[in-house]
Enzyme design. Structure first.
Site, PDB file in Angstrom:
ATOM      1  N   ILE A   1       0.821  -1.221   0.000  1.00 42.35           N
ATOM      2  CA  ILE A   1       0.000   0.000   0.000  1.00 42.35           C
ATOM      3  C   ILE A   1       0.855   1.271   0.000  1.00 42.35           C
ATOM      4  O   ILE A   1       0.395   2.334  -0.436  1.00 42.35           O
ATOM      5  CB  ILE A   1      -0.981  -0.029   1.196  1.00 42.35           C
ATOM      6  CG1 ILE A   1      -2.209   0.823   0.945  1.00 42.35           C
ATOM      7  CG2 ILE A   1      -0.304   0.350   2.504  1.00 42.35           C
ATOM      8  CD1 ILE A   1      -3.348   0.561   1.915  1.00 42.35           C
TER       9      ILE A   1
ATOM     10  N   ASN B   1      11.883  -8.350   6.603  1.00 41.50           N
ATOM     11  CA  ASN B   1      12.148  -7.620   7.839  1.00 41.50           C
ATOM     12  C   ASN B   1      11.644  -8.465   9.011  1.00 41.50           C
ATOM     13  O   ASN B   1      10.541  -9.009   8.958  1.00 41.50           O
ATOM     14  CB  ASN B   1      11.438  -6.266   7.803  1.00 41.50           C
ATOM     15  CG  ASN B   1      11.929  -5.395   6.664  1.00 41.50           C
ATOM     16  OD1 ASN B   1      13.087  -5.493   6.258  1.00 41.50           O
ATOM     17  ND2 ASN B   1      11.055  -4.557   6.125  1.00 41.50           N
TER      18      ASN B   1
ATOM     19  N   GLY C   1      12.803  -3.878  11.458  1.00 39.83           N
ATOM     20  CA  GLY C   1      11.842  -3.021  10.775  1.00 39.83           C
ATOM     21  C   GLY C   1      10.531  -3.698  10.438  1.00 39.83           C
ATOM     22  O   GLY C   1       9.780  -3.216   9.596  1.00 39.83           O
ATOM     23  N   GLN C   2      10.234  -4.822  11.105  1.00 43.44           N
ATOM     24  CA  GLN C   2       8.962  -5.510  10.823  1.00 43.44           C
ATOM     25  C   GLN C   2       7.819  -4.773  11.510  1.00 43.44           C
ATOM     26  O   GLN C   2       7.842  -4.580  12.729  1.00 43.44           O
ATOM     27  CB  GLN C   2       9.020  -6.960  11.320  1.00 43.44           C
ATOM     28  CG  GLN C   2       7.755  -7.744  10.986  1.00 43.44           C
ATOM     29  CD  GLN C   2       7.853  -9.216  11.380  1.00 43.44           C
ATOM     30  OE1 GLN C   2       8.816  -9.645  12.010  1.00 43.44           O
ATOM     31  NE2 GLN C   2       6.845  -9.979  11.006  1.00 43.44           N
TER      32      GLN C   2
ATOM     33  N   HIS D   1       6.110 -11.958   5.679  1.00 42.53           N
ATOM     34  CA  HIS D   1       5.944 -11.472   4.308  1.00 42.53           C
ATOM     35  C   HIS D   1       7.293 -11.248   3.671  1.00 42.53           C
ATOM     36  O   HIS D   1       8.239 -10.806   4.316  1.00 42.53           O
ATOM     37  CB  HIS D   1       5.110 -10.186   4.249  1.00 42.53           C
ATOM     38  CG  HIS D   1       5.533  -9.133   5.236  1.00 42.53           C
ATOM     39  ND1 HIS D   1       5.230  -9.218   6.578  1.00 42.53           N
ATOM     40  CD2 HIS D   1       6.236  -7.993   5.079  1.00 42.53           C
ATOM     41  CE1 HIS D   1       5.726  -8.162   7.205  1.00 42.53           C
ATOM     42  NE2 HIS D   1       6.350  -7.401   6.319  1.00 42.53           N
ATOM     43  N   LEU D   2       7.349 -11.555   2.384  1.00 43.95           N
ATOM     44  CA  LEU D   2       8.547 -11.340   1.582  1.00 43.95           C
ATOM     45  C   LEU D   2       8.294 -10.124   0.710  1.00 43.95           C
ATOM     46  O   LEU D   2       7.322 -10.099  -0.059  1.00 43.95           O
ATOM     47  CB  LEU D   2       8.786 -12.593   0.726  1.00 43.95           C
ATOM     48  CG  LEU D   2       9.990 -12.627  -0.204  1.00 43.95           C
ATOM     49  CD1 LEU D   2      11.296 -12.520   0.573  1.00 43.95           C
ATOM     50  CD2 LEU D   2       9.967 -13.924  -1.017  1.00 43.95           C
TER      51      LEU D   2
HETATM   52  P1  AMP Z   1       7.212  -4.597   7.189  1.00 40.39           P
HETATM   53  O1  AMP Z   1       7.452  -3.176   7.612  1.00 40.39           O
HETATM   54  O2  AMP Z   1       8.419  -5.290   6.644  1.00 40.39           O
HETATM   55  O3  AMP Z   1       6.521  -5.378   8.299  1.00 40.39           O
HETATM   56  O4  AMP Z   1       6.228  -4.533   5.964  1.00 40.39           O
HETATM   57  C1  AMP Z   1       4.857  -4.325   6.103  1.00 40.39           C
HETATM   58  C2  AMP Z   1       4.408  -3.734   4.810  1.00 40.39           C
HETATM   59  O5  AMP Z   1       3.000  -3.834   4.756  1.00 40.39           O
HETATM   60  C3  AMP Z   1       4.758  -2.250   4.651  1.00 40.39           C
HETATM   61  O6  AMP Z   1       5.587  -2.089   3.505  1.00 40.39           O
HETATM   62  C4  AMP Z   1       3.391  -1.581   4.479  1.00 40.39           C
HETATM   63  O7  AMP Z   1       3.404  -0.549   3.541  1.00 40.39           O
HETATM   64  C5  AMP Z   1       2.536  -2.738   4.018  1.00 40.39           C
HETATM   65  N1  AMP Z   1       1.110  -2.609   4.318  1.00 40.39           N
HETATM   66  C6  AMP Z   1       0.544  -2.205   5.475  1.00 40.39           C
HETATM   67  N2  AMP Z   1      -0.801  -2.251   5.372  1.00 40.39           N
HETATM   68  C7  AMP Z   1      -1.085  -2.704   4.126  1.00 40.39           C
HETATM   69  C8  AMP Z   1      -2.286  -2.977   3.412  1.00 40.39           C
HETATM   70  N3  AMP Z   1      -3.503  -2.791   3.959  1.00 40.39           N
HETATM   71  N4  AMP Z   1      -2.198  -3.426   2.129  1.00 40.39           N
HETATM   72  C9  AMP Z   1      -0.990  -3.601   1.567  1.00 40.39           C
HETATM   73  N5  AMP Z   1       0.177  -3.385   2.190  1.00 40.39           N
HETATM   74  C10 AMP Z   1       0.145  -2.938   3.452  1.00 40.39           C
END
Ligand code: AMP
Ligand code: ZN
Length: 114
Positions: free
Chosen positions: A32, A87, A93-94, A100-101
């Site tokens: 997103i 992450n 940074g998670q 998720h990849l």
């Molecule tokens: P991380 O920071 O590695 O945990 O990645 C989480 C990712 O999820 C971030 O890049 C966010 O931009 C993404 N994200 C959060 N909410 C959504 C959503 N509703 N749809 C798609 N991506 C999302």
């Protein structure tokens, strides 16, 4: 399915996402807040908190990687290169507690990452 997990809710369809791949075990959708021209998240449909929760010999990361590479080829970013990132935890940074990849491509990446 953890009710409060954002990505489980995307899997169940209660939160919308732009899906780019789906099979029995894996889902891929557009991030997103894209950090590159291509920014896709590839996740297992079953809830897994992080890579730390995968048992030894788990096929999950191999599956996520296979889907990411297929999407990279289909999106024509495989030849010029791309980045796969997982992450993990606070310092990693998670921000979403469902494995998720990240597939990032379509621009030149820098190293070290921030
Ligand atoms: P991380 O920071 O590695 O945990 O990645 C989480 C990712 O999820 C971030 O890049 C966010 O931009 C993404 N994200 C959060 N909410 C959504 C959503 N509703 N749809 C798609 N991506 C999302
Ligand atoms: Zn989940």
């Amino acid at each position: 399915m953890p009710e409060d997990c954002l990505f489980c809710r995307i899997v169940s369809g209660s939160i919308p996402a732009t899906k780019v791949h789906e099979d029995a075990e894996t889902l891929a959708f557009l991030d997103i807040h894209p950090q590159a021209r291509t920014h896709v998240l590839v996740i297992p449909k079953a809830h897994v908190g992080s890579v730390l929760d995968l048992p030894a010999g788990s096929p999950v990361m191999a599956r996520l990687t296979e889907v990411a590479c297929r999407l990279a080829r289909e999106g024509k970013i495989a030849e010029s290169g791309f980045r796969l990132a997982v992450n993990t935890g606070t310092d990693g940074g998670q921000t979403v507690g469902h494995l998720h990849l990240h597939l990032l491509g379509g621009r030149r990446m820098t190293w070290p990452p921030g």
